[in-house]
Scaffold this motif. Structure first.
Motif, mmCIF file in Angstrom:
data_model
loop_
_atom_site.group_PDB
_atom_site.id
_atom_site.type_symbol
_atom_site.label_atom_id
_atom_site.label_comp_id
_atom_site.label_asym_id
_atom_site.label_seq_id
_atom_site.Cartn_x
_atom_site.Cartn_y
_atom_site.Cartn_z
ATOM 1 N N SER A 69 16.101 2.872 6.450
ATOM 2 C CA SER A 69 15.119 2.218 6.590
ATOM 3 C C SER A 69 13.773 2.772 6.648
ATOM 4 C CB SER A 69 15.178 1.500 8.075
ATOM 5 O OG SER A 69 15.059 2.266 9.011
ATOM 6 N N ARG A 70 12.591 2.160 6.327
ATOM 7 C CA ARG A 70 11.282 2.638 6.388
ATOM 8 C C ARG A 70 10.491 1.468 6.518
ATOM 9 N NH1 ARG A 70 10.593 4.150 -0.179
ATOM 10 N NH2 ARG A 70 10.252 2.172 -0.889
ATOM 11 N N VAL A 71 9.172 2.002 6.689
ATOM 12 C CA VAL A 71 8.219 0.609 7.049
ATOM 13 C C VAL A 71 7.070 0.576 6.131
ATOM 14 C CG1 VAL A 71 6.209 -0.148 8.585
ATOM 15 C CG2 VAL A 71 8.241 1.034 9.562
ATOM 16 N N ALA A 72 6.876 -0.472 5.255
ATOM 17 C CA ALA A 72 5.909 -0.743 4.434
ATOM 18 C C ALA A 72 4.790 -1.363 5.005
ATOM 19 C CB ALA A 72 6.674 -1.792 3.199
ATOM 20 N N VAL A 73 3.655 -0.862 4.426
ATOM 21 C CA VAL A 73 2.332 -1.530 4.767
ATOM 22 C C VAL A 73 1.669 -2.008 3.598
ATOM 23 C CG1 VAL A 73 2.105 0.034 6.915
ATOM 24 C CG2 VAL A 73 1.242 0.576 4.795
ATOM 25 N N GLY A 74 0.837 -3.241 3.789
ATOM 26 C CA GLY A 74 0.077 -3.674 2.674
ATOM 27 C C GLY A 74 -0.545 -5.076 3.298
ATOM 28 N N PHE A 75 -0.567 -6.009 2.485
ATOM 29 C CA PHE A 75 -1.017 -7.062 2.606
ATOM 30 C C PHE A 75 -0.073 -8.477 1.919
ATOM 31 C CE2 PHE A 75 -4.179 -4.097 1.919
ATOM 32 C CZ PHE A 75 -5.205 -4.040 2.969
ATOM 33 N N THR A 76 -0.234 -9.599 2.840
ATOM 34 C CA THR A 76 0.516 -10.864 2.135
ATOM 35 C C THR A 76 -0.578 -11.358 1.102
ATOM 36 O OG1 THR A 76 -0.820 -12.064 3.918
ATOM 37 C CG2 THR A 76 1.406 -11.377 4.624
ATOM 38 N N PRO A 77 -0.129 -12.357 0.412
ATOM 39 C CA PRO A 77 -0.557 -12.556 -0.978
ATOM 40 C C PRO A 77 -2.028 -13.117 -0.750
ATOM 41 C CG PRO A 77 1.596 -13.714 -0.731
ATOM 42 C CD PRO A 77 1.313 -13.038 0.672
ATOM 43 N N GLY A 78 -2.331 -13.744 0.480
ATOM 44 C CA GLY A 78 -3.993 -14.210 0.343
ATOM 45 C C GLY A 78 -4.080 -15.657 0.028
ATOM 46 N N GLY A 126 4.954 7.539 9.737
ATOM 47 C CA GLY A 126 4.105 8.280 8.778
ATOM 48 C C GLY A 126 4.637 8.708 7.369
ATOM 49 N N SER A 127 3.962 9.236 6.534
ATOM 50 C CA SER A 127 4.730 9.720 5.303
ATOM 51 C C SER A 127 3.626 10.980 4.734
ATOM 52 C CB SER A 127 4.473 8.749 4.243
ATOM 53 O OG SER A 127 4.844 9.138 3.167
ATOM 54 N N GLU A 128 4.510 11.927 4.309
ATOM 55 C CA GLU A 128 3.767 13.165 3.673
ATOM 56 C C GLU A 128 4.375 13.296 2.370
ATOM 57 O OE1 GLU A 128 3.855 16.621 6.252
ATOM 58 O OE2 GLU A 128 2.980 15.783 7.979
ATOM 59 N N ARG A 129 3.649 12.888 1.316
ATOM 60 C CA ARG A 129 4.120 12.863 -0.089
ATOM 61 C C ARG A 129 3.264 13.887 -0.851
ATOM 62 N NH1 ARG A 129 8.836 12.292 0.177
ATOM 63 N NH2 ARG A 129 8.683 12.015 -2.207
ATOM 64 N N LEU A 130 4.166 14.324 -2.040
ATOM 65 C CA LEU A 130 3.174 14.753 -3.232
ATOM 66 C C LEU A 130 3.359 13.753 -4.301
ATOM 67 C CD1 LEU A 130 5.076 18.281 -3.103
ATOM 68 C CD2 LEU A 130 3.102 17.689 -2.239
ATOM 69 N N TYR A 131 1.991 13.750 -5.082
ATOM 70 C CA TYR A 131 1.920 12.774 -6.049
ATOM 71 C C TYR A 131 1.836 13.177 -7.336
ATOM 72 C CZ TYR A 131 0.698 9.810 -1.954
ATOM 73 O OH TYR A 131 0.841 9.139 -0.894
ATOM 74 N N GLY A 132 2.024 12.509 -8.372
ATOM 75 C CA GLY A 132 1.808 12.850 -9.521
ATOM 76 C C GLY A 132 0.951 11.869 -10.281
ATOM 77 N N ASP A 133 0.916 12.169 -11.620
ATOM 78 C CA ASP A 133 -0.043 11.485 -12.492
ATOM 79 C C ASP A 133 0.520 9.846 -12.702
ATOM 80 O OD1 ASP A 133 -1.974 10.532 -14.285
ATOM 81 O OD2 ASP A 133 -1.448 11.760 -15.770
ATOM 82 N N VAL A 159 0.753 -1.235 -0.125
ATOM 83 C CA VAL A 159 0.089 -0.057 -0.030
ATOM 84 C C VAL A 159 0.839 1.342 -0.046
ATOM 85 C CG1 VAL A 159 -1.546 1.444 1.468
ATOM 86 C CG2 VAL A 159 -1.921 -1.144 0.950
ATOM 87 N N SER A 160 1.855 1.442 0.954
ATOM 88 C CA SER A 160 2.513 2.574 1.044
ATOM 89 C C SER A 160 4.111 2.187 1.631
ATOM 90 C CB SER A 160 2.113 3.657 1.736
ATOM 91 O OG SER A 160 2.542 4.897 1.547
ATOM 92 N N GLY A 161 4.948 3.034 1.577
ATOM 93 C CA GLY A 161 5.952 3.311 2.359
ATOM 94 C C GLY A 161 6.143 4.255 3.476
ATOM 95 N N LEU A 162 6.268 4.139 4.611
ATOM 96 C CA LEU A 162 6.293 5.330 5.536
ATOM 97 C C LEU A 162 7.742 5.443 6.055
ATOM 98 C CD1 LEU A 162 3.489 3.537 7.735
ATOM 99 C CD2 LEU A 162 3.322 4.933 5.645
ATOM 100 N N GLY A 163 8.378 6.501 5.730
ATOM 101 C CA GLY A 163 9.699 6.703 6.052
ATOM 102 C C GLY A 163 9.803 7.849 7.114
ATOM 103 N N GLU A 164 8.837 8.542 7.855
ATOM 104 C CA GLU A 164 8.921 9.569 8.759
ATOM 105 C C GLU A 164 8.686 9.254 9.886
ATOM 106 O OE1 GLU A 164 6.808 12.815 7.470
ATOM 107 O OE2 GLU A 164 7.902 13.198 5.605
#
Length: 758
Positions: free
Chosen positions: A484-493, A298-305, A286-291
């Motif tokens: 380092s950073r923390v990634a969040v998401g899901f295992t394969p299912g 947490g993470s505060e990022r700017l997004y592009g297309d 889902v995302s990588g949290l670097g702060e």
């Protein structure tokens, strides 16, 4: 008041509480909560019933009820912390307070259906117990109808406001029926002293109950059938209790990229969040949290297309994934790391954190589909070993930062654990192995990953779930110079017919380390392992046991032996300690939310009860048959046996022959008491009295007439009683023995008659 009407009131109250427990299924994602709550509901009512019937003062009864509640919940949820295996200890109180705090914190975020966590079980179970006790006290001590209904109605209203939409009409209909039954039973019970006593009168006394139940059932069925047909019945609520701020759908699962109690996956472990059709499994990121500010990652990022190419690393190892959203309610679009192309609804992308989000919608709609191609190449061990400690300034500035005043004990432990390792890869691997060797996976622990929580996790508990493992690992990695950073998401299912079905229980968080010009994920959480990463982590691909988010998994909870280790041959001693932990047997974790201390007694009582219902009536029939068989060759005894059957039935009604009464006097008293208006009882009494005292034995016609009169009388007495009365009488312990004084008297009378005849 009558004993029968008292039972009707008590049973109707039990049914109301039972309904509340069953309807709580709308709050949870499974029936895991039900056994404990059913036991607590029965315990609350049983305590109230026993203390009331023993005429205990209300304050004493309430105190005893609360004490018993604490004991039962301690046995159910914290049996391993109890003092003398029975009484709460300070550790019990600490764990309970932690669970309650976590439940309160989650309460403001979760949407039903949600997992039955220890905190929810504890608080909800206490509410069910107290609801049962208060309802009984209000109905049968204070004689108040409204106050007796109020506790159960409050619980049901709470469930209706916060639960799913399932069973709405059925639960309302059932509530109407139970409430009407209680009101009718309560009215009958408290006006019983002014009603006649005879059988026909008793039958008339039950008319209000039967009429009330018929009206209640008719009203409930009518509401169930007609309400859905009314115009606007399926329209949006004027006041949405589940969405007072207007921002969240009513029955969706919400996730946040923050790895804490409020930001990790919130909702149900069993809900299907999305499906993925892909040629290989992966961590759906889902995302990588670097702060890290000392409290949250947490993470505060700017997004592009995100349309077309996403500027990911070029690679020939691309994995194409076709996603279909289910109950996932978020703005984040899961995808295998590192996304390269995206085809779907308008979306934005942050290349640094590897995060995809929707551009316009605030939530993902069920049925939404999109396709992502990701670079999933696995780094080689040789390349990782060759990595140096040189870090680009922009990476070092952001991904080595620790908050001011970071816990020195944590930093010192990280340095101590990796003291003998050289090189970024060796340090990262040794740090991973430290967690896998010395910690276990558990969900029933305090949430959070701030610096104080890290210290508690590392030096005291050594138990936790992915939030603690990933957050603590990433902070310790920074303390020893590993970006380092923390990634969040899901295992394969779960793979079902070519698709990976991902549920709430597959939520996961893991650390990523910057080395060799890329982000590389490691796996410090026992029982979890990224697909394909075994070649450099030594951890098999593994995930949650289906249906049990607390379990770490049975297959390869730690390291494996030969698979992938050929890549390590000929490398330097930088990997010292890697092979030393290959015999790690894995970790254990609680696999249930309530103790076998209650499971075994519950089913034992259930089995004994069923056996009793079958055995006691059968034993009574056998005893009576043997009694008649012994008397078949003696006319006096045969007439006496017929009288004994009727006398026993009357004895079970609370009518016993007095020692100073003759049979005919007793028959007259029974006639005045029951008003059965039958000459059969007087005829049987006369025949029995003559058989007992007359010098000549009764004739065969008298014996046959006595048996027929006894059969008709028993049928008439049984017909005047309710089915539940008959079942209760048949199963009384007194039914196993001869019991009535009349039987003992008849034996003496027959002996006297024999003496007279001699």
């Amino acid at each position: 008041m009558t004993r029968r009407s008292l039972w009707q009131v008590e049973i109707s109250l039990w049914l109301l509480t039972l309904l509340a427990v069953l309807m709580a299924r709308r709050l949870f994602d499974s029936w895991d909560y039900a056994p404990l709550w059913l036991i607590l509901a029965m315990g609350g009512h049983a305590t109230a019933t026993v203390t009331r019937r023993q005429r205990w003062p209300l304050t004493v009864a309430a105190t005893a009820s609360v004490v018993l509640l604490i004991v039962v919940e301690g046995l159910a949820l914290y049996s391993d912390t109890l003092w003398l295996r029975l009484l709460p200890s300070t550790e019990t109180l600490r764990q309970a307070s932690t669970d309650v705090a976590a439940a309160w914190e989650a309460f403001g975020i979760v949407e039903a259906p949600t997992p039955a966590t220890a905190g929810f079980l504890l608080v909800g179970g206490a509410a069910i117990w107290l609801t049962a006790f208060i309802a009984d006290a209000a109905a049968l001590r204070a004689k108040a109808i409204g106050e007796a209904l109020l506790p159960a109605l409050v619980v049901l209203a709470f469930i209706g406001a916060l639960g799913t939409d399932a069973w709405r009409v059925r639960s309302a209909a059932a509530m109407v029926v139970c409430a009407v039954a209680f009101v009718a039973a309560h009215g009958i019970h408290h006006t019983g002293n002014r009603m006649p006593v005879g059988a026909s009168e008793r039958r008339r006394a039950t008319v209000p109950m039967r009429t009330a139940l018929r009206l209640g059932i008719a009203a409930a069925v009518g509401a169930a059938l007609l309400v859905p047909l009314l115009p606007g019945s399926d329209a949006r609520a004027i006041v949405s209790w589940k969405d007072l701020d207007g921002t969240a759908p009513a029955s969706r699962v919400t996730i946040s990229p923050l790895v804490n109690a409020q930001g990790r996956l919130v909702g149900t472990s069993g809900a299907e969040l999305f499906r993925v059709r892909a040629d290989a499994p992966a961590y759906w990121r889902v995302s990588g949290l670097g702060e890290f500010d000392g409290t949250f990652w947490g993470s505060e990022r700017l997004y592009g297309d995100a349309s077309e190419h996403l500027d990911g690393r070029s690679s020939s190892e691309l994995l194409t994934q076709h996603f279909t959203i289910g109950a996932l309610d978020s703005i984040w679009l899961p995808a295998a790391y590192e996304p390269v192309t995206f085809d779907g609804p308008d979306a934005l992308y942050d290349p640094e954190s590897g995060t995809l989000v929707t551009e316009h919608s605030s939530v993902l709609e069920p049925g939404l589909t999109y396709t992502v191609s990701s670079n999933v190449d696995i780094p080689s061990v040789a390349g990782l070993v060759a990595a140096t400690g040189d870090v680009p300034p922009d990476i070092a500035e952001k991904y080595l930062a620790l908050p001011e005043g970071f816990n020195q004990r944590v930093a010192d432990l990280a340095a101590e654990v990796t003291a003998d390792a050289t090189g970024p890869y060796a340090k990262a691997l040794v740090l991973q192995n430290f967690f896998l060797k010395n910690f276990v996976y558990a969900l029933r622990v305090p949430s959070g990953h701030d610096t104080d929580r890290m210290e508690q996790f590392l030096f005291s508990e050594r138990r936790g779930y992915c939030e603690q493992f990933s957050g603590t690992y990433a902070a310790m990695a920074r303390a020893i110079g590993l970006p380092s950073r923390v990634a969040v998401g899901f295992t394969p299912g779960e793979l079902v017919e070519g698709e990976y079905v991902v549920r709430g229980e597959h939520y996961h968080a893991w650390p990523e380390i910057w080395m060799s010009g890329r982000w590389v994920y490691f796996e410090p959480t026992p029982g979890r392992g990224a697909p394909g990463a075994v070649v450099y982590t030594g951890v098999l691909a593994q995930q949650v046991v289906p249906g049990d988010p607390t379990a770490a998994g049975d297959e390869g909870s730690g390291f494996i032996g030969a698979l992938g280790l050929e890549d390590l041959e000929g490398l330097s001693g930088d990997l010292e300690g890697f092979v030393d932990v290959l015999d790690f047997e894995g970790s254990t974790a609680p696999t249930g939310s309530w103790s076998e201390w209650l499971v075994v007694p519950f089913y034992a009582v259930l089995a004994v009860g069923m056996l009793w219902l079958i055995t006691v009536p059968s034993a009574v029939r056998i005893r009576r048959a043997l009694h008649h068989r012994r008397a078949r060759h003696d006319a006096r005894s045969a007439v006496g046996a017929a009288w004994d059957d009727v006398a026993e039935t009357l004895f079970n009604l609370g009518i016993d022959q007095r020692a100073t009464e003759t049979h005919t006097e007793f028959a007259g008293r029974v006639d005045r008491r029951l008003r059965i208006d039958s000459g059969e009882l007087h005829s049987l009494a006369t025949a029995t009295q003559e058989a007992a005292y007359a010098p000549q034995p009764p004739s065969p016609q008298t014996v046959v007439g006595a048996r027929l009169n006894a059969q008709h009388l028993e049928m008439r007495i049984r017909a005047a009683r309710s089915r539940w009365d008959r079942i209760g009488t048949a199963c009384r312990p007194a039914a196993l023995v001869a019991g009535p004084r009349s039987r003992r008297r008849n034996g003496a009378d027959r002996n006297g008659a024999e003496a007279v005849s001699r």
